[in-house]
Design an enzyme around this catalytic site. Structure first.
Site, PDB file in Angstrom:
ATOM      1  N   HIS A   5       0.818  -1.214   0.000  1.00 35.88           N
ATOM      2  CA  HIS A   5       0.000   0.000   0.000  1.00 35.88           C
ATOM      3  C   HIS A   5       0.855   1.269   0.000  1.00 35.88           C
ATOM      4  CE1 HIS A   5      -0.457  -0.587   4.660  1.00 35.88           C
ATOM      5  NE2 HIS A   5       0.785  -0.584   4.295  1.00 35.88           N
ATOM      6  N   ASN A   6       0.365   2.273  -0.711  1.00 34.98           N
ATOM      7  CA  ASN A   6       0.989   3.603  -0.749  1.00 34.98           C
ATOM      8  C   ASN A   6       2.336   3.620  -1.474  1.00 34.98           C
ATOM      9  OD1 ASN A   6      -1.161   4.270   0.972  1.00 34.98           O
ATOM     10  ND2 ASN A   6       0.080   3.841   2.767  1.00 34.98           N
TER      11      ASN A   6
END
Lengths: 313, 313, 313
Positions: free
Chosen positions: A214-215
């Site tokens: 994620h991210n």
């Protein structure tokens, strides 16, 4: 077209590197694309076509020799399309495709059999998702993107807070954004962002079985080879090359054009333009020198221990 | 909600670690959750909400800001359900879901499009299997379990006996048992047991592309990060944490609360509570010291070889 | 049948290795298969059946104790079959299976629910593809092949030429050829050849989440364990064994019967019959010796640095 050792007299082959010269000696190919340096290599091939870059030449010749199957547009009777979804011109939706609500598909999008697209996803013109792909809700996929079979786009990231005796899940409300001209390999997984987005930059190519947390942000024109794992919030800048099975810890930056050797374990930032390798990853030359030192020392242990023993006494 | 560098004046952001203080200086967020130590950090955010643990606070605020889409129960017309299968109240079965015979689904179970559940499987209340998941026959999945897209639950283990010039397959008759509150990442594979069961304990969280071999037992509340591989019959006790790309040989025990560093290659038992890393894995401090020693020695090789040469003479 | 520690008096168990003797002491199993060396091991099991090889004996007993579910042939109403495809006798095609054009399926082929087979694929007699498998166009799958859930056969390889500011995709026109009696694990990916074919030899067994690149050739009777990655054009000769998470660079040869230790990173050819391990991989004994030397030296650094300091002065 066939490789040197399998080509017959109706085949075109190629010779681009000296290491394959022995195979050139015995090839029975009818014709060969050969680089200038290797043009006089001994061999009985009937016709040599000398080209500056045989691989590039091949790239031009292949589509002439192998005509791609004509793309048939249409929506299969078993495809299921949710309410509010809009579909561009000449899309091709295969059998048992499932598309959620409020999705937007561009022109000439191809979704192969068994692919599932969640609510509010957008997919740009000319993108092709192969069989059995899953796209989670709200993901954005650009134009001319290829997503191979079984890839998962926009799954929840791995984020928990330990509270009241349990790992409480952090809701993932960010998106997974795939830019134009990206290719994603079979069974690769790219998580959505937690709050921020996960972003793959334009023209970046990702191989099979890669994990992107994620991210993560990956810039333009990167190459990410098979089984690489990138932990959450790490940024990979434009043009970086990550070889197979590399692992990167979270919250790092890999600078523009940096290269990481196969299986490198990266726990710190990598400066732009540098090549790092090993575990923990260091500049490639240092890593090689350390490996060489280790094997030299390992062969000299008896003498070394004698020295140390005497020093200790 | 948005990260510091992307938030606008209508967004809430957060500052939980000093390393992000520079971004706080320039953020244009309307409000920020800030930890007490960082409450006075310079920055022009209009409202600071000081909370003991910004990540936990975020966990509470997120569901208020992002209302989860209402779950719609029902069985899609294209779902196929085998004979003898019983289904609880308010289940949601997506398009092209396939369920075998004699399956038991609890209340409020969600199976997303393209998921396939084999014969005699049981899935407990409130569990959610995302798109294109496969569950092999006879697996047991508890309550409130999340299984992400493309995960494979209960596939045959890798077990053969070499006889009569071939690898003869050992039949796999054990089950794959997933306890309550487990989360399983996208494209992860968990094999069934050969004779014994493979068991994942309650509250354990497993990331993407993890491989868990036959007869493995994982305790409660463990964290298993992306691309970890666990060979057959290894036991991981409660609360252990396995970082990304860790590999464990078969028939080992990793004790309660032990931690394994990213990419560790584990060939022996790991005592409870300890942190191990490296290849072959050793206690983390030893591994770090050995790495440091190697790089120091590698820079001193000339002197060292001179010493050794003289000793040899 | 049940393992020592879980067997009750209605269960058969087995004891094949001394390390499990302590469990034999307390097992409540009704009967046990025991190897001759362990026949007199203390324990209260009621009946001991002494056999030369307990694992082989188990292999014969298991199918008697667990009768496999009867295979039901037939084509599910929701299966979609393309034009020009021919299907053998007694095939079993599950719900939502999709088969392209001009495919040839042999007798008794089983395709489980959600599996997608591309145009012009051939699958031999008695092969079984589990749920949600994808087979790309033109792949060849032999007889008695098992392909587990989510495997991808014949995806495009990772090959590009950088030209005009972009990574131009090299068209992949080779095939993916799977020989007889191969087993392929869940979510494994095997790319098609670029010009040449990718070939998996007869009787080779491949575990879960393995990546096999374009133009790779694997011989007969190899074992490739979970999460191994093999880069393009590498050849693995007959009978080689690759342990979990091994990575091989491209264009290498691993000789007949060679063995690679878990997580080995292989950057050069491996001679037939040898065992290599470590990063970069070396003969196993050398690798072990180097590791041992490193940890010894790391404990002696103080003395060593004193010696070096004096030498430098």
């Amino acid at each position: 077209m066939a490789p040197l050792d399998r080509a017959g007299d109706a085949d075109l082959t190629f010779l681009a590197a000296p290491r394959y010269a022995p195979l050139f000696l015995t090839t029975r190919a009818g014709a060969a694309l050969v680089s200038p340096e290797l043009a006089d290599q001994p061999g009985q091939v009937r016709a040599r076509i000398v080209v500056a870059k045989p691989h590039e030449a091949m790239l031009r010749v292949l589509p002439e020799l192998y005509v791609a199957p004509t793309r048939v547009s249409g929506v299969h009777a078993t495809a299921v399309i949710g309410r509010g979804t809009t579909v561009g011109r000449d899309v091709s939706l295969g059998a048992h495709v499932v598309i959620g609500r409020d999705v937007v598909l561009g022109d000439r999008v191809t979704l192969d059999a068994g692919t599932v697209v969640g609510d509010e996803v957008r997919i740009g013109d000319d993108s092709h998702l192969y069989a059995n792909v899953s796209v989670y809700p709200r993901a954005r996929i650009g134009r001319r993107v290829l997503v191979h079979a079984g890839a998962r786009i926009g799954s929840d990231g791995f984020g928990y807070v330990f509270r009241d005796g349990a790992h409480q899940k952090i809701p993932h409300v960010g998106r997974c954004v795939i830019s134009d001209d990206v290719e994603i390999g079979a069974n690769t997984t790219i998580d959505r962002g937690s709050i921020d987005d996960t972003v793959i930059g334009p023209g970046t190519k990702i191989d099979n079985l890669v994990h992107i947390g994620h991210n993560v942000r990956i810039g333009a024109l990167c190459l990410v080879m098979a089984q690489v794992g990138i932990a959450g919030s790490t940024h990979i800048e434009d043009g970086a090359i990550l070889a197979g099975q590399v692992g990167l810890a979270g919250h790092l930056t890999v600078g523009k054009g940096a290269r990481l050797g196969a299986q490198a374990g990266v726990f710190g930032d990598v400066p732009a333009g540098e090549t790092w390798s090993g575990y923990p990853a260091r500049p490639h030359k240092e890593a090689l020198r350390a490996q060489a030192a280790l094997f030299r020392l390992s062969g000299l242990m008896k003498t070394l221990e004698r020295l140390i023993d005497r020093e200790k006494r």
